[in-house]
Design an enzyme around this catalytic site. Structure first.
Site, short mmCIF file in Angstrom:
data_model
loop_
_atom_site.label_atom_id
_atom_site.label_comp_id
_atom_site.label_asym_id
_atom_site.label_seq_id
_atom_site.Cartn_x
_atom_site.Cartn_y
_atom_site.Cartn_z
N HIS A 19 45.86 47.06 97.41
CA HIS A 19 46.51 48.34 97.10
C HIS A 19 47.98 48.27 97.49
CE1 HIS A 19 45.95 52.85 96.41
NE2 HIS A 19 47.25 52.68 96.67
N ASP A 142 49.00 51.28 86.35
CA ASP A 142 48.77 52.66 86.80
C ASP A 142 49.09 53.61 85.65
OD1 ASP A 142 48.76 55.15 87.94
OD2 ASP A 142 50.33 54.72 89.42
N GLY A 174 49.57 58.62 91.17
CA GLY A 174 50.30 59.84 90.85
C GLY A 174 49.67 61.07 91.46
N HIS A 201 43.08 56.12 92.56
CA HIS A 201 43.43 56.79 93.81
C HIS A 201 42.64 58.10 93.82
CE1 HIS A 201 47.03 54.27 93.54
NE2 HIS A 201 47.56 54.77 94.64
N GLU A 204 43.04 61.39 98.41
CA GLU A 204 44.28 61.21 99.18
C GLU A 204 44.92 62.57 99.42
OE1 GLU A 204 47.38 59.26 96.92
OE2 GLU A 204 48.53 58.72 98.70
N1 HPA Z 1 49.34 57.83 95.61
C1 HPA Z 1 49.65 58.28 94.41
N2 HPA Z 1 50.57 57.70 93.66
C2 HPA Z 1 51.21 56.63 94.14
C3 HPA Z 1 50.91 56.14 95.39
C4 HPA Z 1 49.92 56.75 96.16
O1 HPA Z 1 49.57 56.33 97.27
N3 HPA Z 1 51.75 55.08 95.59
C5 HPA Z 1 52.50 54.96 94.47
N4 HPA Z 1 52.17 55.89 93.59
ZN ZN Z 2 48.85 53.90 96.15
#
Ligand code: HPA
Ligand code: ZN
Length: 337
Positions: A19, A142, A174, A201, A204
């Site tokens: 990651h 991504d 994102g 992701h 988070e």
């Molecule tokens: N989260 C969401 N988008 C992102 C991240 C992340 O950790 N790092 C780079 N783009």
């Molecule tokens: Zn990330």
């Protein structure tokens, strides 16, 4: 173990990182060069203070704006040559022999760049790094939650027209709040039908329901972060039973502030104890000021993992990777040596 002993022994352990964002692995020197190229005539002090302003954020959405501001400093696909040079240094410095790296093309495509030019620079640089150092890099595109379904679908279409062996899948980074996983179900289904791996992701910046959606709706093979799973016992059990790995990035979570106040309270300790396949990652070194070795050191000193446990976590990164079984065995053999 002293800090010096720890860093030198973990540096020689061959490691994988799963990651890591390409555009965020650029060095301070490169960002300075990009910034001054775009804003000529600044004194050193002015440049320092303007650059410092970009890196001021207090949550995930603020961080994403900063990320876009950095991407805006790139002038052409040739700039990726600088970025890959920095990536190579980063991987060597941290003893990483295999990396799955996110590349986020949306902002560049919006500027009118040709995706095939970008893919050419990715491919050329990855092959060169491999022939110079033996380090293997694979990319995950991504497709981004931030810009909605149509943008993600467009990214996938462009990818399918420009496939190279170095790109092995797609990811969903994102804004987790703006772009719920259900919007991206079809993009993920289509990617898998074309033999691409899919990761997301999740958890988070949104609660466990977002992780459920990523695994049930998007059928993500791995979860980036996944920290809000700590609130949901059944979800943690499901991650264990289905062997769905978490790409944990402790310092990133402290910066974006949503679920983790400090490293000592990071849920990775509970996830590991429950048997979830956790991996350690740096996410965005330029933004969070940490590299992979620092995250291992933090896990040792702040989170309380033993050296043996950290070796297990380091092995997990190969196990959780998209390498073939033969390749995994080969890397794990090198690890044990
Ligand atoms: N989260 C969401 N988008 C992102 C991240 C992340 O950790 N790092 C780079 N783009
Ligand atoms: Zn990330």
């Amino acid at each position: 173990m002293t800090k010096e002993e720890f860093y030198s022994s973990f540096k020689v352990l061959t490691k994988a990182e799963l990651h890591l964002h390409l555009e965020a692995v650029i060095s301070k020197k490169t960002i300075r060069y990009f910034y001054e190229r775009k804003h000529s005539g600044l004194s050193d002090v002015q440049a320092d203070s303007e650059i410092a302003k970009i890196f001021t954020y207090s949550d995930l959405n603020g961080f994403i704006q900063a990320y876009l501001a950095v991407q805006d400093l790139y002038e052409s696909p040739a700039d990726f040559d600088y970025v890959f040079a920095d990536l190579k240094d980063y991987l060597v410095r941290n003893g990483i022999s295999y990396a799955e790296v996110f590349a986020a093309p949306s902002a560049f495509i919006k500027k009118g760049w040709n995706f095939s030019d970008m893919v050419e620079t990715y491919s050329r640089n990855i092959r060169k790094i491999n022939s110079d150092t033996g380090i293997k890099i694979r990319l995950l595109i991504d497709v981004s939650r931030t810009f909605g379904y149509e943008n993600a679908e467009k990214n996938l279409q462009l990818l399918l027209l420009n496939m190279i062996p170095e790109i092995i899948g797609i990811g969903l980074g994102g804004s987790e709040q703006k772009g719920p996983a259900k919007l991206f179900e079809k993009v993920f289904d289509k990617a898998r039908s074309q033999n691409l791996f899919t990761v997301a992701h999740a958890g988070e910046d949104v609660g466990p329901e977002s992780i459920w959606d990523a695994i049930k709706i998007c059928k993500a093979a791995r979860i980036g972060h996944g920290i809000s799973a700590i609130q949901d016992e059944k979800l943690m059990q499901t991650l264990v039973e289905r062997k769905i790995p978490l790409e944990v990035c402790p310092t990133s979570n402290v910066f974006t502030k949503k679920y983790v106040k400090n490293l000592a309270e990071h849920p990775i300790r509970t996830f590991f104890n429950k048997g979830i396949l956790v991996t350690l990652n740096s996410d965005d070194p330029l933004f969070f000021g940490v590299e992979l070795l620092d995250e291992y050191w933090n896990a040792y000193t702040e989170i309380g993992f033993s050296v043996e446990e950290l070796k297990q976590i380091a092995k997990n990164s190969f196990v959780a990777s998209f390498l073939t079984n033969d390749e995994k065995s080969e890397f794990l053999r090198r690890f044990d040596d």
